[in-house]
Enzyme design. Structure first.
Site, PDB file in Angstrom:
ATOM      1  N   GLU A 210      43.819  57.269   4.552  1.00 52.28           N
ATOM      2  CA  GLU A 210      42.675  57.635   5.391  1.00 52.28           C
ATOM      3  C   GLU A 210      41.509  58.052   4.497  1.00 52.28           C
ATOM      4  O   GLU A 210      41.674  58.320   3.315  1.00 52.28           O
ATOM      5  CB  GLU A 210      43.036  58.821   6.287  1.00 52.28           C
ATOM      6  CG  GLU A 210      44.222  58.598   7.188  1.00 52.28           C
ATOM      7  CD  GLU A 210      43.924  57.679   8.355  1.00 52.28           C
ATOM      8  OE1 GLU A 210      42.791  57.727   8.867  1.00 52.28           O
ATOM      9  OE2 GLU A 210      44.819  56.894   8.730  1.00 52.28           O
ATOM     10  N   ASP A 221      52.481  65.022   5.751  1.00 55.52           N
ATOM     11  CA  ASP A 221      53.123  63.977   6.551  1.00 55.52           C
ATOM     12  C   ASP A 221      54.628  63.963   6.271  1.00 55.52           C
ATOM     13  O   ASP A 221      55.449  63.957   7.183  1.00 55.52           O
ATOM     14  CB  ASP A 221      52.495  62.622   6.208  1.00 55.52           C
ATOM     15  CG  ASP A 221      53.127  61.486   6.978  1.00 55.52           C
ATOM     16  OD1 ASP A 221      52.865  61.396   8.193  1.00 55.52           O
ATOM     17  OD2 ASP A 221      53.908  60.707   6.391  1.00 55.52           O
ATOM     18  N   LYS A 225      57.860  65.030   8.828  1.00 54.14           N
ATOM     19  CA  LYS A 225      59.039  64.194   9.083  1.00 54.14           C
ATOM     20  C   LYS A 225      60.318  64.961   8.780  1.00 54.14           C
ATOM     21  O   LYS A 225      61.335  64.796   9.475  1.00 54.14           O
ATOM     22  CB  LYS A 225      58.948  62.914   8.248  1.00 54.14           C
ATOM     23  CG  LYS A 225      57.853  61.991   8.780  1.00 54.14           C
ATOM     24  CD  LYS A 225      57.509  60.870   7.814  1.00 54.14           C
ATOM     25  CE  LYS A 225      56.453  59.953   8.424  1.00 54.14           C
ATOM     26  NZ  LYS A 225      55.851  59.048   7.410  1.00 54.14           N
TER      27      LYS A 225
END
Lengths: 341, 467
Positions: A210, A221, A225
């Site tokens: 991004e 991220d 998870k």
């Protein structure tokens, strides 16, 4: 089955494409007749209680930027919350972008859906990382299913492998490369002998990273998870606050070259053992986890079956859409059994 | 004669209406009849109370305040127009005001608690009748009739505690109503009783749900062994067809209870079957009459089935806003329990089925439900039945309506179906689905929505219902 779709970006559109491609097969094999009764994007919503024309919605989105522009079905500024409360449907699919700080708007969408008795499928990691134990509890109390296969490993059935396929065994620990962007950057640095900044720029150019890459490269991220796997597979009631997080911002070309001398390389490893940790670690190039490019790999260490590793593409629109469809069929099967009981 | 007269919401909608009703009552008294009057809430008030309680539940105190003003004004206006005598007017005004104060307290309570139980909802909904009844009573007093107003509870109607749709304890109710009302009648007093509401044995207010005030009237009528129960409404009676579809449709002078029940089930504007029950059991005739056209004798419903020669079909109705669902699959043939599963799923999802048909081949089941339930029904059936190897396809046709034909003369008369379908076929109308109950009192069939009116006209004409 009536579905409300919240978020109509890459994943949302891919999901609709997948449904149109598989429409007949879904009915004949799985008895699934999906009807998209509402789609909400940033500007508004399109609603049709009999089911929207999926191909037409994809076209409207592409040509006019928002489903709210659809002639007779579109409603400018109609909010997701209102749609959840007022539209009759069995399932809400939440695929809005992840915000790791507040979890919004996904968190409100998920809560509202559960409280309105609607089953929910999400690919949005933010709300889950921040509040998964609470959301699972709320869903159970309200008798609705909460599914999120697409949050870990894109199309790979990582969550199901851990929870369903290894049933009766006990999973002791999990470790893996869970973020394709960081893995791409580290691979590029090591193979092309370039510094971090240049590799990041390249990743951004290719759309792997991004504009604000923090979510990926600072490890959030991967940490999200881990939280999801710890809750779902191992029954640990943890949130993002319980994860020690280190990203790859400070990894230099020199670090990688030093590792290389010993037949090793550096990967961003997420692990669940006694504690949850995200950290760049040196691993042997021969390690089964050592995958390159945007690939992901996860190893489950279980008490009896030993180690199993699953490798695959960890992201992508169609990949994630296929995970949503899996969840949808899973919920349909459960509901069907519930109704026939 | 001993009569029970029930006046519906439109019959007491305003002051002029109240005067009209008082005139009807006084005419009947002058003919030497002894009367009990049952009153509904003024037209629209019950719906407004329902809305106000929903708003109160959300904590909307502003809405409550505005609503209170509105309802007070409406009833005080009715009083102003209906009653001349100043001292009577003062009395009834203060009664109305104190009831309105009670409504305000109850709604405010609900708003603070944010809770609306079926019990408290019944309490709120009772106010419509509790306001209209004393006003009618005073309208009678105003023209010199001796009368007294009572709530359903005061009149002795006792129910179970199934709030929202309470069932009367008939034995006890009959005994009590007789005890309370007969002495009044003997003294020449006209009891004016609230319709729709009753109470539990502990004295908590309940409502009678579907059938409402008509039910109150037949309960009281059967308790007092009345000679006739008059239901005063805003139509001349039960008609052979909707006059908007068949301009030559006429009011039926006479019809049996069974036929009336069939018609009511098919949605004709009339009485709810539940309300007909007490009268039917005691064999008390029920007459439907028009407050705005009291010269018309209306429709008489009674136990005597006088089938005149040649009178086969009595009435034909059209039911719109329905959808047809078809479930098919070769796996359904000879698979016991398939139909049970289908209707079990519908039942669990609160979907009511209007009409069912299955061919002997068993390869499909069709049924008709209300259009508003279609989305829910389709989704539930698809989730439950598809993908199990038995049902292959579930489809819907939203573009249908039901034509329902009623008449006791159809029983045992050969060739009725042939005449019905011939008449329809001559108009080029295709029949999608057919169902006849083994009572032979009715035949219903589904056609495309656009064909519905033509089918009704064709049958009305074929059986000469205009004459």
């Amino acid at each position: 089955m009536r579905i409300i779709l919240l978020g109509f970006g890459v994943v949302g559109q891919s999901f609709l494409q997948l449904l149109t491609l598989r429409y007949n097969e879904l009915a004949s094999i799985y008895g699934l007749r999906p009807r998209i009764v509402a789609i909400v994007d940033r500007k508004g919503a399109a609603v049709d209680e009999r089911g929207l024309d999926m191909k037409k919605m994809l076209k409207v989105k592409k040509e006019m930027g928002s489903v709210s522009k659809a002639d007779d079905k579109g409603f400018l500024n109609l909010s997701a919350e209102e749609v959840i409360k007022k539209t009759e449907a069995e399932i809400v699919i939440e695929v809005t972008p992840t915000d790791i700080k507040s979890g919004e708007p996904g968190l409100t969408h998920i809560e509202t859906s559960i409280k309105n008795g609607k089953h929910i499928i999400t690919t949005n990691k933010g709300p889950l990382a921040l509040a998964l134990p609470a959301l699972m509890d709320l869903a159970e109390y309200n008798g609705v299913y909460l599914r999120f296969s697409g949050t870990v490993g894109g199309g790979m059935p990582i969550l199901d492998l851990g929870r369903k396929c290894l049933i009766a065994d006990r999973i002791i620990s999990i470790r893996g490369i869970l973020n394709g962007t960081t893995n791409y950057i580290l691979t590029e640095m090591s193979e092309k002998n370039i510094e971090f900044d240049e590799a990041l720029r390249k990743a951004q150019e290719l759309g792997y990273a991004e504009k604000d890459p923090s979510l990926d490269i600072d490890g959030f991220d991967t940490a999200s998870k881990l939280v999801i796997m710890a809750n779902w597979i191992m029954g640990k009631k943890v949130t993002l606050k319980d994860v020690k997080i280190n990203g790859i911002r400070n990894i230099t070309l020199k670090d990688l070259m030093d590792a290389d001398k010993n037949g090793k390389t550096i990967k961003l490893i997420g692990s669940i053992d006694k504690e949850l940790e995200v950290k760049p670690k040196e691993i042997s190039k021969k390690d089964v986890l050592c995958v390159h490019g945007t690939f992901n790999a996860v190893t489950f260490v279980s008490e009896f079956a030993g180690e199993e590793t699953i490798i695959g593409k960890g992201a992508g629109g169609m990949e994630t859409a296929s995970a949503i469809l899996r969840d949808l069929i899973d919920i349909k099967t459960n509901l069907s059994a519930r109704m026939m009981a | 004669m001993k009569l029970v007269m029930k006046f519906g919401g439109s019959s007491v909608a305003n002051g002029d209406c109240m005067k009209r009703v008082a005139k009807i009552v006084s005419d009947s008294v002058n003919q030497g009849n002894r009367l009990v009057v049952v009153v509904s809430a003024q037209e629209g008030v019950t719906d407004q109370l329902l809305e106000a309680s929903e708003e109160a539940k959300k904590g909307n105190l502003n809405y409550t305040r505005e609503f209170i003003e509105k309802i007070k004004e409406r009833h005080l206006n009715t009083v102003k127009d209906a009653i001349k005598n100043q001292s009577l007017k003062k009395e009834i005004e203060s009664i109305v005001k104190s009831i309105v104060e009670e409504i305000e307290k109850v709604l405010t309570g609900i708003a603070y608690l944010g809770e609306l139980t079926p019990k408290s909802l019944d309490y709120v909904l009772s106010f419509g009748e509790r306001l209209s009844t004393p006003i009618l009573c005073y309208s009678l007093l105003d023209i010199g009739l001796n009368s007294k107003f009572l709530s359903g509870k005061d009149a002795g109607i006792v129910t179970d505690s199934n709030y929202g749709e309470a069932r009367p304890l008939m034995g006890l109710t009959k005994y009590q109503v007789k005890q309370k009302l007969e002495p009044l009648l003997d003294k020449g007093i006209i009891p004016v009783v609230t319709g729709y509401i009753a109470s539990t044995q502990e004295g908590f207010i309940t409502t009678l749900g579907r059938g409402g005030s008509d039910y109150s009237a037949t309960i009281i009528g059967s308790s007092l062994n009345a000679d006739e129960i008059c239901i005063w409404t805003d139509v001349d009676g039960l008609m052979t067809a909707d006059p908007k579809i068949v301009p030559s449709a006429r009011t039926m002078p006479e019809i049996s209870f069974q036929e009336a029940i069939e018609m009511a089930l098919f949605g004709a504007k009339g009485l709810h079957p539940r309300a007909l029950e007490p009268a039917m059991e005691e064999g008390i005739p029920v007459r439907i009459r028009n407050t705005f056209n009291p010269q018309n004798p209306g429709t008489l419903i009674d136990n005597k089935q006088k089938i005149k020669a040649g009178e086969i079909v009595k009435a034909v109705n059209l039911i719109k806003n329905v959808s047809l669902v078809n479930i098919s699959g070769a796996g359904m043939v000879g698979a016991p329990g398939t139909a049970a599963k289908v209707f079990d799923v519908l039942g669990k999802n609160n979907v009511n089925v209007l009409m069912i048909s299955q061919s002997a081949s068993e390869a499909n089941i069709s049924f008709i439900i209300k259009k508003t339930c279609l989305g829910k029904a389709m989704s539930a059936l698809e989730i439950a039945l598809l993908g199990q190897g038995i049902v292959r396809e579930i489809t819907a046709d939203e573009d249908v309506c039901i034509v329902a034909i009623v008449g006791a003369g159809m029983r045992g008369t050969p060739g009725v179906a042939a005449r019905v379908f011939n008449a329809v076929a001559k108009k080029g109308v295709n029949v999608i689905m057919i169902s006849q109950g083994s009572s032979e009192l009715n035949i219903s069939f589904a056609v495309k929505e656009k064909d519905g009116e033509n089918a009704v006209k064709a049958i009305h004409e074929e059986f000469g219902l205009s004459k």
